[in-house]
Design a protein around this motif. Structure first.
Motif, PDB file in Angstrom:
ATOM      1  N   ILE A 451       0.846  -1.202   0.000  1.00 20.78           N
ATOM      2  CA  ILE A 451       0.000   0.000   0.000  1.00 20.78           C
ATOM      3  C   ILE A 451       0.880   1.250   0.000  1.00 20.78           C
ATOM      4  CG2 ILE A 451      -1.650   1.328   1.402  1.00 20.78           C
ATOM      5  CD1 ILE A 451      -2.846  -1.442   2.237  1.00 20.78           C
ATOM      6  N   HIS A 452       1.951   1.194   0.754  1.00 20.52           N
ATOM      7  CA  HIS A 452       2.897   2.311   0.789  1.00 20.52           C
ATOM      8  C   HIS A 452       3.593   2.474  -0.566  1.00 20.52           C
ATOM      9  CE1 HIS A 452       5.853   5.047   2.607  1.00 20.52           C
ATOM     10  NE2 HIS A 452       6.752   4.418   1.873  1.00 20.52           N
ATOM     11  N   PHE A 453       3.961   1.369  -1.169  1.00 18.86           N
ATOM     12  CA  PHE A 453       4.665   1.377  -2.456  1.00 18.86           C
ATOM     13  C   PHE A 453       3.872   2.115  -3.541  1.00 18.86           C
ATOM     14  CE2 PHE A 453       5.697  -0.687  -6.573  1.00 18.86           C
ATOM     15  CZ  PHE A 453       7.060  -0.413  -6.626  1.00 18.86           C
ATOM     16  N   GLY A 476      -3.391 -13.748  -4.061  1.00 19.08           N
ATOM     17  CA  GLY A 476      -2.058 -14.141  -4.515  1.00 19.08           C
ATOM     18  C   GLY A 476      -1.661 -13.585  -5.872  1.00 19.08           C
ATOM     19  N   LEU A 477      -2.442 -12.621  -6.387  1.00 18.91           N
ATOM     20  CA  LEU A 477      -2.131 -12.024  -7.683  1.00 18.91           C
ATOM     21  C   LEU A 477      -0.917 -11.101  -7.567  1.00 18.91           C
ATOM     22  CD1 LEU A 477      -3.348 -12.176 -10.491  1.00 18.91           C
ATOM     23  CD2 LEU A 477      -4.766 -10.205  -9.945  1.00 18.91           C
ATOM     24  N   ILE A 478      -0.828 -10.429  -6.422  1.00 16.80           N
ATOM     25  CA  ILE A 478       0.355  -9.611  -6.159  1.00 16.80           C
ATOM     26  C   ILE A 478       1.071 -10.229  -4.960  1.00 16.80           C
ATOM     27  CG2 ILE A 478       1.193  -7.364  -5.400  1.00 16.80           C
ATOM     28  CD1 ILE A 478      -1.158  -6.059  -6.648  1.00 16.80           C
ATOM     29  N   THR A 479       2.327 -10.545  -5.121  1.00 17.31           N
ATOM     30  CA  THR A 479       3.073 -11.121  -4.005  1.00 17.31           C
ATOM     31  C   THR A 479       4.101 -10.136  -3.462  1.00 17.31           C
ATOM     32  OG1 THR A 479       4.503 -12.106  -5.660  1.00 17.31           O
ATOM     33  CG2 THR A 479       2.806 -13.521  -4.697  1.00 17.31           C
ATOM     34  N   ASP A 480       4.692  -9.346  -4.364  1.00 13.94           N
ATOM     35  CA  ASP A 480       5.585  -8.288  -3.912  1.00 13.94           C
ATOM     36  C   ASP A 480       5.527  -7.148  -4.928  1.00 13.94           C
ATOM     37  OD1 ASP A 480       7.093  -8.942  -6.109  1.00 13.94           O
ATOM     38  OD2 ASP A 480       8.625 -10.026  -4.977  1.00 13.94           O
ATOM     39  N   LEU A 586      12.599  -5.835  -9.449  1.00  8.81           N
ATOM     40  CA  LEU A 586      11.775  -4.631  -9.597  1.00  8.81           C
ATOM     41  C   LEU A 586      12.388  -3.616 -10.565  1.00  8.81           C
ATOM     42  CD1 LEU A 586       9.356  -2.956  -8.645  1.00  8.81           C
ATOM     43  CD2 LEU A 586      10.701  -2.234  -6.665  1.00  8.81           C
ATOM     44  N   ILE A 587      13.666  -3.330 -10.389  1.00  5.57           N
ATOM     45  CA  ILE A 587      14.283  -2.207 -11.099  1.00  5.57           C
ATOM     46  C   ILE A 587      14.250  -2.329 -12.625  1.00  5.57           C
ATOM     47  CG2 ILE A 587      16.524  -1.038 -11.453  1.00  5.57           C
ATOM     48  CD1 ILE A 587      16.860  -1.224  -8.390  1.00  5.57           C
ATOM     49  N   PRO A 588      14.428  -3.540 -13.212  1.00  4.96           N
ATOM     50  CA  PRO A 588      14.373  -3.625 -14.680  1.00  4.96           C
ATOM     51  C   PRO A 588      13.039  -3.162 -15.275  1.00  4.96           C
ATOM     52  CG  PRO A 588      15.321  -5.613 -13.746  1.00  4.96           C
ATOM     53  CD  PRO A 588      14.808  -4.817 -12.596  1.00  4.96           C
TER      54      PRO A 588
END
Ligand SMILES: [Zn+2]
Length: 674
Positions: A451-453, A476-480, A586-588
């Motif tokens: 939520i913060h992200f 489980g659609l979003i894990t990170d 994440l970064i790519p």
């Protein structure tokens, strides 16, 4: 010096000090230093003391405060001191105008009023009387008819004149107030002396004006904003050039050496006043003084007089209050919330109440110590406040309203989400006030982190609201964070409650978030102690994210605004292997833009146009390279273009460049510029 010379010197000093008082206290443009002002004042004081025949009760020297008095005399006001009626929203404001227009119409007056919107300062009303240009008396409002004589105290206030530049007689109305930083300063001193603290600037102003020793008042830095001139009717008839509008009145006050609040606006109509009002709902928190609304006054004196008074108030003006920021409500329950860092926060579940324009049903109680300090129990009636962006909080409890069955809250020993044992953690040299869930795979922490992200100050993915994140996380659609960038339209549109359109919107807002400023990306990671401002302070010093992740403790803690605590948190965040794994995924997906790299770039402020086929770089790669180095790429040649980057082919742009005398470069020349 002989007597005559002394008299001349005293007169000159008084005029000089008055001129510099106005420059400093009214216009905020001092021309001499405080020390010089003080030494001139001391000279005047000394001369007056040694030569009592030159004494004047209105000399600038009286501002240091006279003798202690033993009580305040009562004063009957010569002009009754009204107070304004209140309105709380735009509709009520329009109704007020409507009532006035009806009255004016009956009197056959066709003129429509304009308005002056002024700040309603949260201070103390004072009534200042001047006769033949001399300050003779100051009084509190009291009950509107009788107030208290505070003349000796007001004489010490440097934002009002003691002698006017013209020999006029009138009454000036003003608001006495004190600065927030003076409240802090005075409370700090009082704390040291073991004295009770002032709750707010208004209490401080009131407490100060009721001091029996004017010398104390002189040290307190009371301010007075003058906002109204009143004259008794026979006095007014004698004066021909009496201001015809409220705005002229304020200008006159300023000309006479009073401090007048510059934050005001002449409005053609109430719509303009409303815009001004909305602007100040937030802006007021940035001011030195407390503001609880606007006062809207009809600008034209003639219309104001025509409208007259109700039993309580003048019809021509109204107080337009800001939304309440302090309310009372009932505490129904206390629950605990697990934050993204694992911190456990007790949350007050409240009977819903309107606060600062929105309905509030939850408020933070910060931590267990705070609950103990407040001695707040479930069932209590509590005071709730909100200021600016801050989360609503409970700051007081009405113990006299406490029901017999009110329950004391007991902090849980285990995490409500994952059931791990909670404990305090070491922050620097101290143990944290909050309890923490230390389980790194705690679901509640992950969810809060996500939520913060996506939040506004972070990646700003506005299509992914709190509820949606929760749903996607649960199934489980979003894990990170990195999994957000792997979502497809097909993943979403089949889900219950989502259609093709809402799926497209979510995907579009995820796409839009891929280009992100470095400070926002850093903030979005939710590293402990790295708030919005800290993220900005850090990002300024680095050309890219990698540099931050590899920075050493000494380098980080040397940055202004970044303490050891923050530096520590950053280093341990980047040392953690699961964080490293997340970042690698994440970064790519992102294009992280560093403002420092742009400003420091060799091509900063240079504008390029690209044409033809380049030997090695594609168009997009060339554009990327230019932008990374602070340059800009536009589509067509204009006078403001600095370079045409030309490859093979590309005819007309080349001609344009020659016409505008713009430098033409090839790929290797571009690379050499870097
Ligand atoms: Zn947990």
């Amino acid at each position: 010096m002989n007597k005559k010379e002394i008299g001349i010197r005293i007169g000159e000093l008084r005029r000089l000090l008055e001129r510099h008082r106005i420059l400093y206290h009214v216009h905020d443009k001092p021309e001499i230093s405080d020390e010089v002002y003080d030494s001139l004042m001391r000279e005047l004081e000394k001369l007056e003391k040694e030569n009592p025949d030159f004494y004047s009760s209105l000399s600038p020297a009286v501002r240091i405060g006279g003798d202690v008095i033993d009580h305040f005399e009562k004063v009957t006001h010569t002009v009754k001191q009204w107070s304004f009626d209140n309105v709380f929203n735009f509709k009520e404001l329009l109704d007020w105008e409507e009532r006035n227009l009806t009255i004016l119409k009956k009197e056959n007056i066709k003129e429509t009023p304009t308005y002056v919107a002024e700040m309603k300062i949260d201070g103390l009303k004072v009534i200042l009387t001047y006769e033949d240009g001399n300050f003779v008396r100051a009084a509190t409002r009291g009950n509107g008819e009788i107030g208290e004589d505070i003349t000796e105290n007001i004489k010490t206030v440097k934002s009002i004149p003691l002698v006017l530049p013209e020999k006029v007689s009138f009454i000036v109305i003003g608001e006495a107030w004190m600065k927030k930083k003076d409240l802090e300063r005075i409370n700090k001193e009082r704390e040291k002396d073991g004295l009770a603290l002032y709750a707010n600037t208004r209490n401080l102003a009131a407490g100060t004006l009721r001091q029996l020793d004017p010398k104390i008042v002189a040290t307190r830095n009371i301010q007075i904003y003058a906002y109204d001139v009143e004259q008794t009717i026979d006095n007014r008839q004698k004066t021909t050039d009496y201001p015809k509008t409220q705005e002229e009145e304020l200008e006159l006050l300023s000309k006479f050496g009073f401090l007048v609040n510059k934050d005001r606006k002449v409005c053609k109509n109430l719509k303009e006043a409303q815009t001004f009002y909305e602007k100040w709902i937030e802006k007021r928190h940035t001011q030195d003084y407390g503001i609880d609304g606007l006062v809207i006054k009809i600008n034209e004196r003639k219309l104001w007089d025509e409208l007259g008074y109700t039993a309580k108030s003048p019809r021509g003006g109204i107080a337009y209050k800001f939304p309440a920021e302090v309310v009372a409500t009932k505490l129904l329950d206390i629950t605990v919330q697990v934050g993204r860092t694992g911190a456990i926060t007790p949350v007050a579940e409240l009977a819903p109440v309107l606060l600062a324009g929105s309905t509030v049903s939850r408020a933070t109680l910060h931590n267990e110590d705070e609950i103990k300090r407040l001695d707040v129990r479930v069932g209590d009636t509590v005071s709730l406040r909100k200021a600016g962006d801050v989360i609503p909080e409970i700051f007081d409890v009405f113990k006299e309203l406490r029901p017999k069955n009110a329950k004391t809250f007991v902090m849980p020993t285990n995490c409500p989400s994952c059931d791990s044992k909670l404990s305090r953690i070491q922050i620097g040299k101290e143990l944290s006030a909050a309890l923490y869930c230390l389980n790194k795979s705690c679901e509640a922490q992950h969810l809060e982190g996500l939520i913060h992200f996506v939040s506004k100050k972070g990646m700003n993915i506005d299509g992914l609201g709190e509820r949606i994140i929760e749903t996607f996380h649960d199934i489980g659609l979003i894990t990170d964070a990195s999994s957000i960038y792997k979502l497809t339209k097909e993943d979403i549109e089949g889900l219950e409650g989502f259609g093709e359109k809402s799926a497209s919107n979510i995907i579009a807002s995820i796409e839009n978030s891929r280009i992100v400023p470095l400070h926002r990306f850093l903030y979005s990671l939710g590293i402990r102690h790295v708030g919005e401002q800290t993220a900005k302070d850090i990002a300024k010093h680095f050309s890219n994210f990698k540099e931050i992740s590899e920075a050493r403790l000494e380098k980080l803690s040397g940055i202004e605004g970044v303490g050891e605590k923050v530096a520590d948190a950053l280093v341990s965040y980047f040392a953690n292997t699961s964080n490293q794994k997340l970042l690698a995924h994440l970064i790519p997906n992102l294009k992280i833009i560093s403002e420092k790299a742009i400003v420091d770039g060799k091509l900063f402020n240079k504008t390029f146009v690209i044409t033809g086929t380049l030997p090695k770089l594609s168009r997009d790669e060339a554009k990327d390279l230019i932008e990374k180095n602070g340059g800009k790429v536009t589509a067509s040649i204009s006078k403001s273009t600095d370079y045409l980057l030309a490859g093979e082919g590309g005819g007309s742009k080349r001609d344009d460049a020659i016409k505008f005398e713009i430098k033409i470069i090839d790929e290797s020349e571009l690379v050499n510029m870097l």
